[in-house]
Motif scaffolding. Structure first.
Motif, mmCIF file in Angstrom:
data_model
loop_
_atom_site.group_PDB
_atom_site.id
_atom_site.type_symbol
_atom_site.label_atom_id
_atom_site.label_comp_id
_atom_site.label_asym_id
_atom_site.label_seq_id
_atom_site.Cartn_x
_atom_site.Cartn_y
_atom_site.Cartn_z
ATOM 1 N N ALA A 144 35.034 51.751 35.555
ATOM 2 C CA ALA A 144 36.168 51.842 34.624
ATOM 3 C C ALA A 144 36.930 53.146 34.830
ATOM 4 O O ALA A 144 38.170 53.172 34.792
ATOM 5 C CB ALA A 144 35.670 51.737 33.187
ATOM 6 N N ASP A 194 45.981 39.298 39.410
ATOM 7 C CA ASP A 194 44.901 39.385 38.434
ATOM 8 C C ASP A 194 43.949 40.494 38.874
ATOM 9 O O ASP A 194 43.218 40.337 39.848
ATOM 10 C CB ASP A 194 44.156 38.049 38.332
ATOM 11 C CG ASP A 194 43.006 38.089 37.322
ATOM 12 O OD1 ASP A 194 42.937 39.076 36.556
ATOM 13 O OD2 ASP A 194 42.203 37.142 37.291
ATOM 14 N N GLU A 242 38.513 42.127 35.023
ATOM 15 C CA GLU A 242 38.055 42.939 33.910
ATOM 16 C C GLU A 242 36.730 43.621 34.242
ATOM 17 O O GLU A 242 35.912 43.095 35.007
ATOM 18 C CB GLU A 242 37.865 42.066 32.655
ATOM 19 C CG GLU A 242 39.142 41.430 32.144
ATOM 20 C CD GLU A 242 40.153 42.463 31.651
ATOM 21 O OE1 GLU A 242 39.708 43.540 31.171
ATOM 22 O OE2 GLU A 242 41.366 42.202 31.748
#
Length: 431
Positions: free
Chosen positions: A66, A185, A188
């Protein structure tokens, strides 16, 4: 003429500083496509019933990925996060984004190199090249004073020759900007639950490692800021730095650490942090030399240690911290709760398992693989083979006596902390 796009496949190099593949891709291509794959191989349950990656390390990985995405976004880029086998995902992305070439850092352990070979074979069918870079070590392989096949099996010999005849390269510059193609895309970042893992239990005794390059650089800065004088720095402790989790995932560059040592004018060759970096290099190069032999109970000496008959019972006592030896049990409790152990603790518990209990050392290495937040194949398996006497140790029948724990914990404070649940409750109440 169509634009050139290079796919940068991140693995254990989760940073933008001193990252040669990222900088080289930016220089050579019109645009780059940074990609990270959450490979289910690393989140499976092993034959022994363990998680290949435990929840503490998995949380650290999630945070690191992240943070890499955020740092790339700060440079104008993006990180594509994919879920599945890289040998399937990388070619799919290469076709979707009209990739010209794929860059990645070369690994050394056979599982990781096997995955690279699968990706390379799949790309080859598409007439695409997987370009390998060397970016996990302090010393570049080409700067060593000997070829890989002739690397000394003695660490001390390796250390002396490298320090005398090799030099650490400068860090490569951090990119000023990252240009990516239009991404449909980006995917996530997964949760622990999506990886099949539970959240770690919060414990006031546990040091909370937060993953990512940003925290890694802060930790490095804090390590030197906490040393008030040059004399203190010269006696600095690699354990006190707690940098190993970030080094293991490549959130922090070994060269960055080295040049910080130089910047602070410490005595490089005698500094414990430098010794830690050299051991990391040494085991990685040993894995290049001996490959899968490190995973065999006999190591590369073709002589497996003698084993007790009640392996399962003894191993369960050890891993659960129920051996009856207070220091060993305290270490195992700390490992389970925090995912981290001081190197002295690692030596004590490994020696106790292999020499006293006479349990197959590979079982201990597998347990560490699941539990350690700073797990890396070469360092973990190399150190276990070393302690078990089947690896890189010129002394025969090496034995680390767990009774020397009295020297490591003379007042019993460590044992009381990790074996006393009431003490943990008191800490929680005061937090």
């Amino acid at each position: 003429m169509s634009e050139k796009i290079i796919l940068v496949w991140f693995r254990n190099d989760l940073r933008v500083h001193d990252n040669e593949i990222l900088l080289e891709a930016i220089r050579k291509a019109d645009k780059v496509l940074p990609v990270y794959c959450f490979d289910p191989h690393y989140f499976q349950t092993t034959e022994a019933g363990n998680h290949k990656t435990g929840n503490i390390r998995a949380r650290f990985l999630i945070e690191s990925v992240a943070n890499l995405r955020q740092n790339l976004r700060n440079l104008g880029g993006e990180l594509v996060i994919a879920h599945g086998h890289p040998a399937e995902l990388i070619p799919q992305l290469a076709e979707q984004y009209h990739i010209s070439e794929v860059y990645h850092h070369r690994e050394v352990a056979f599982e990781e190199t096997g995955i690279s070979e699968q990706v390379e074979a799949a790309l080859w069918k598409m007439k695409l090249n997987l370009k390998h870079f060397i970016g996990h070590t302090l010393y570049h392989k080409e700067d060593l004073p000997f070829p890989i096949k002739d690397i000394p099996d003695s660490f001390n010999t390796f250390k002396k020759k490298v320090e005398r005849d090799s030099a650490v390269r400068p860090c490569v510059q951090t990119p000023e900007a990252v240009m990516t193609p239009e991404i449909i895309d980006a995917g996530e970042v997964p949760t622990l639950e999506q990886l099949g893992l539970n959240e770690p239990i919060a414990d006031p005794r546990a040091y909370r490692f937060v993953g990512g390059e940003t925290m890694a650089l802060q930790q490095l800065e804090q390590y030197f800021a906490n040393k008030s004088t040059a004399a203190t720095l010269k006696k600095g402790s690699s354990a006190a730095s707690k940098l190993s989790p970030w080094l293991a995932l490549g959130c922090l560059s070994p060269r960055q650490v080295y040049w910080e040592l130089v910047k602070h004018e410490v005595s490089i060759n005698s500094h414990p942090l430098m010794l830690e970096l050299l051991w990391r290099d040494y085991f990685r190069f040993m894995f290049k030399k001996y490959s899968s032999k490190f995973y065999s109970p006999a190591g590369f000496k073709d002589n497996a240690p003698e084993l007790a008959t009640n392996q399962d019972e003894l191993f369960d006592q050890w891993k659960n911290g129920q051996t009856g030896v207070p220091y060993v049990d305290a270490c195992m409790h700390e490992l389970k709760i925090t995912g981290f152990l001081h190197n002295s603790c690692r030596q004590v518990v490994a020696a106790y398992l292999t020499k006293t209990l006479k349990v197959d050392w590979t079982r201990g290495a597998q347990w560490f693989e699941e539990k350690l937040i700073d797990y890396s194949p070469a360092s973990n398996w190399g150190n276990w083979a070393y302690i078990a006497g089947v690896g890189n140790d010129p002394r025969e029948n090496r034995y680390f006596n767990p009774k020397t724990a009295a020297e490591l914990d003379p007042k019993g404070e460590y044992v009381r902390l990790w074996l006393n649940e009431e003490a943990a409750g008191d800490l929680a109440a005061s937090a």
